[in-house]
Design an enzyme around this catalytic site. Structure first.
Site, PDB file in Angstrom:
ATOM      1  N   ASN A   1       0.870  -1.183   0.000  1.00 49.67           N
ATOM      2  CA  ASN A   1       0.000   0.000   0.000  1.00 49.67           C
ATOM      3  C   ASN A   1       0.900   1.225   0.000  1.00 49.67           C
ATOM      4  O   ASN A   1       1.494   1.560   1.019  1.00 49.67           O
ATOM      5  CB  ASN A   1      -0.905  -0.025   1.244  1.00 49.67           C
ATOM      6  CG  ASN A   1      -1.775   1.227   1.323  1.00 49.67           C
ATOM      7  OD1 ASN A   1      -1.847   2.006   0.372  1.00 49.67           O
ATOM      8  ND2 ASN A   1      -2.434   1.423   2.459  1.00 49.67           N
TER       9      ASN A   1
ATOM     10  N   LYS B   1       0.103   4.270  -0.268  1.00 50.73           N
ATOM     11  CA  LYS B   1      -0.511   5.485   0.297  1.00 50.73           C
ATOM     12  C   LYS B   1      -0.262   6.651  -0.679  1.00 50.73           C
ATOM     13  O   LYS B   1      -0.300   6.434  -1.876  1.00 50.73           O
ATOM     14  CB  LYS B   1       0.016   5.722   1.710  1.00 50.73           C
ATOM     15  CG  LYS B   1      -0.139   4.452   2.574  1.00 50.73           C
ATOM     16  CD  LYS B   1       0.122   4.642   4.020  1.00 50.73           C
ATOM     17  CE  LYS B   1      -0.078   3.300   4.741  1.00 50.73           C
ATOM     18  NZ  LYS B   1       0.069   3.392   6.181  1.00 50.73           N
TER      19      LYS B   1
ATOM     20  N   HIS C   1      -9.441   1.738   5.084  1.00 53.37           N
ATOM     21  CA  HIS C   1      -8.147   1.841   5.768  1.00 53.37           C
ATOM     22  C   HIS C   1      -8.297   2.777   6.963  1.00 53.37           C
ATOM     23  O   HIS C   1      -9.060   3.751   6.904  1.00 53.37           O
ATOM     24  CB  HIS C   1      -7.089   2.375   4.787  1.00 53.37           C
ATOM     25  CG  HIS C   1      -5.702   2.252   5.330  1.00 53.37           C
ATOM     26  ND1 HIS C   1      -5.195   3.151   6.243  1.00 53.37           N
ATOM     27  CD2 HIS C   1      -4.735   1.324   5.123  1.00 53.37           C
ATOM     28  CE1 HIS C   1      -3.960   2.772   6.559  1.00 53.37           C
ATOM     29  NE2 HIS C   1      -3.659   1.671   5.893  1.00 53.37           N
TER      30      HIS C   1
ATOM     31  N   GLU D   1      -6.546   5.089   7.999  1.00 52.96           N
ATOM     32  CA  GLU D   1      -6.288   6.510   7.682  1.00 52.96           C
ATOM     33  C   GLU D   1      -7.513   7.154   7.046  1.00 52.96           C
ATOM     34  O   GLU D   1      -7.786   8.341   7.262  1.00 52.96           O
ATOM     35  CB  GLU D   1      -5.057   6.615   6.765  1.00 52.96           C
ATOM     36  CG  GLU D   1      -3.774   6.349   7.542  1.00 52.96           C
ATOM     37  CD  GLU D   1      -2.669   5.710   6.724  1.00 52.96           C
ATOM     38  OE1 GLU D   1      -2.720   5.744   5.487  1.00 52.96           O
ATOM     39  OE2 GLU D   1      -1.729   5.162   7.350  1.00 52.96           O
TER      40      GLU D   1
ATOM     41  N   GLU E   1      -5.274  -4.690  10.615  1.00 52.96           N
ATOM     42  CA  GLU E   1      -4.245  -3.667  10.806  1.00 52.96           C
ATOM     43  C   GLU E   1      -4.481  -2.959  12.134  1.00 52.96           C
ATOM     44  O   GLU E   1      -5.273  -2.008  12.200  1.00 52.96           O
ATOM     45  CB  GLU E   1      -4.311  -2.627   9.677  1.00 52.96           C
ATOM     46  CG  GLU E   1      -4.053  -3.190   8.297  1.00 52.96           C
ATOM     47  CD  GLU E   1      -3.384  -2.179   7.375  1.00 52.96           C
ATOM     48  OE1 GLU E   1      -2.434  -2.564   6.713  1.00 52.96           O
ATOM     49  OE2 GLU E   1      -3.798  -1.001   7.332  1.00 52.96           O
TER      50      GLU E   1
ATOM     51  N   GLY F   1       2.729   2.415  10.723  1.00 56.06           N
ATOM     52  CA  GLY F   1       3.709   3.500  10.559  1.00 56.06           C
ATOM     53  C   GLY F   1       4.459   3.847  11.833  1.00 56.06           C
ATOM     54  O   GLY F   1       5.107   4.885  11.920  1.00 56.06           O
TER      55      GLY F   1
ATOM     56  N   SER G   1       3.626  -2.114  10.164  1.00 51.77           N
ATOM     57  CA  SER G   1       5.078  -2.217  10.326  1.00 51.77           C
ATOM     58  C   SER G   1       5.635  -3.596   9.963  1.00 51.77           C
ATOM     59  O   SER G   1       6.596  -4.060  10.564  1.00 51.77           O
ATOM     60  CB  SER G   1       5.502  -1.817  11.749  1.00 51.77           C
ATOM     61  OG  SER G   1       5.091  -0.491  12.020  1.00 51.77           O
TER      62      SER G   1
HETATM   63  P1  13P Z   1       3.168   0.444   7.613  1.00 51.24           P
HETATM   64  O1  13P Z   1       3.644  -0.866   7.008  1.00 51.24           O
HETATM   65  O2  13P Z   1       3.927   1.635   7.115  1.00 51.24           O
HETATM   66  O3  13P Z   1       3.080   0.358   9.109  1.00 51.24           O
HETATM   67  O4  13P Z   1       1.661   0.660   7.081  1.00 51.24           O
HETATM   68  C1  13P Z   1       0.764  -0.365   7.196  1.00 51.24           C
HETATM   69  C2  13P Z   1      -0.458   0.014   6.453  1.00 51.24           C
HETATM   70  O5  13P Z   1      -1.177   0.902   6.830  1.00 51.24           O
HETATM   71  C3  13P Z   1      -0.751  -0.727   5.206  1.00 51.24           C
HETATM   72  O6  13P Z   1      -2.022  -0.438   4.752  1.00 51.24           O
END
Ligand code: 13P
Length: 256
Positions: A13, A15, A99, A101, A171, A177, A217
């Protein structure tokens, strides 16, 4: 992973990262590695503007392209939005829905997530639906109740024949992150609870066909241990999917 019943998927992903030229370069580098993968499907969740370049670069490879969001209506007066039908017309196969976010910054709710899941399935896209608890929910021991509630909403009104097309991504919000990864046991415990919840609604045969990813992560160092768990069928990878070398190492860990 359990390859007998369900697909292993490694999804990056990106982003809000990379432009079309960078997309082309990344996929050119990724292609030979993805072709080597015997068991594992590779998915890249790219920004809308990168979709045409990504689909073109991934043509005749085993890399599938996903969008990171969609609107639940097929067309209409929704300025700034993109529909599932539009994504299909570009050659997109998967779409990330809900997601954390999007829930945190763009007001998405269980309700909008549920609408989008059904809309994605109706136009032939495979939704990758994200669920997961916050740190305060985990500390209060609410993780499993909360995720079960999310799963019930995700699958609300989903036809049994479509169940295996839904990919669930667990997640935990506190792991995204942050460099803090759930332990393999934590990821597997929630994965198992998700499958159990699907089993209660649709029965064992459907439940074991659903691919459940872990995200938060995941990196080349911890991927192998996480992917060894029975209810971790792959990964949804943010930061570590931006460098092709890191992403390929995770892909290799999933394909062993
Ligand atoms: P990270 O791998 O950067 O923690 O992000 C995970 C994520 O949100 C994947 O959709």
């Amino acid at each position: 992973m359990n390859r007998r019943y369900r697909k292993t998927i490694i999804a990056g992903n990106w982003k809000m990262n990379k432009n079309p030229a960078e997309t082309k370069e990344f996929i050119t580098q990724l292609k030979p590695h993805a072709a080597r993968a015997k068991w594992c499907e590779t998915v890249l969740c790219v920004p809308f503007i990168d979709i045409p370049a990504a689909v073109k670069a991934a043509k005749n490879t085993r890399v599938f392209i996903a969008a990171q969001n969609m609107h639940h209506e097929s067309s209409g007066a929704y300025t700034g939005e993109v529909s599932g039908e539009m994504l299909v017309s570009l050659g997109v196969k998967y779409v990330v829905i809900g997601h954390s976010e999007r829930r945190q910054y763009f007001g998405e709710t269980e309700d909008t997530v549920s609408q989008k899941v059904r809309a994605a399935l109706a136009c032939g896209l495979r939704p990758i639906v994200c669920v997961g608890e916050s740190m305060s929910q985990r500390e209060k021991n609410l993780t499993l109740d909360y995720v079960r509630m999310q799963i019930k909403t995700v699958f609300w009104d989903v036809d049994p024949k479509d169940v295996k097309k839904v990919v669930v991504a667990y997640e935990p919000i506190w792991a995204i992150g942050t460099g803090k990864t759930a332990t393999a046991q934590q990821a597997d415990e929630v994965g198992r609870a998700i499958r159990e919840c699907i089993r209660e609604i649709y029965g064992a045969r459907h439940a074991r066909s659903v691919t459940i990813l872990y995200g938060g992560s995941m990196n080349p160092k911890n991927a192998k241990e996480l992917l060894a768990m029975p209810d971790v069928d792959g990964g949804l990878i943010g930061g570590a999917s931006l460098q092709c070398d890191d992403f390929v190492q995770i892909l290799d860990a999933a394909d062993q």
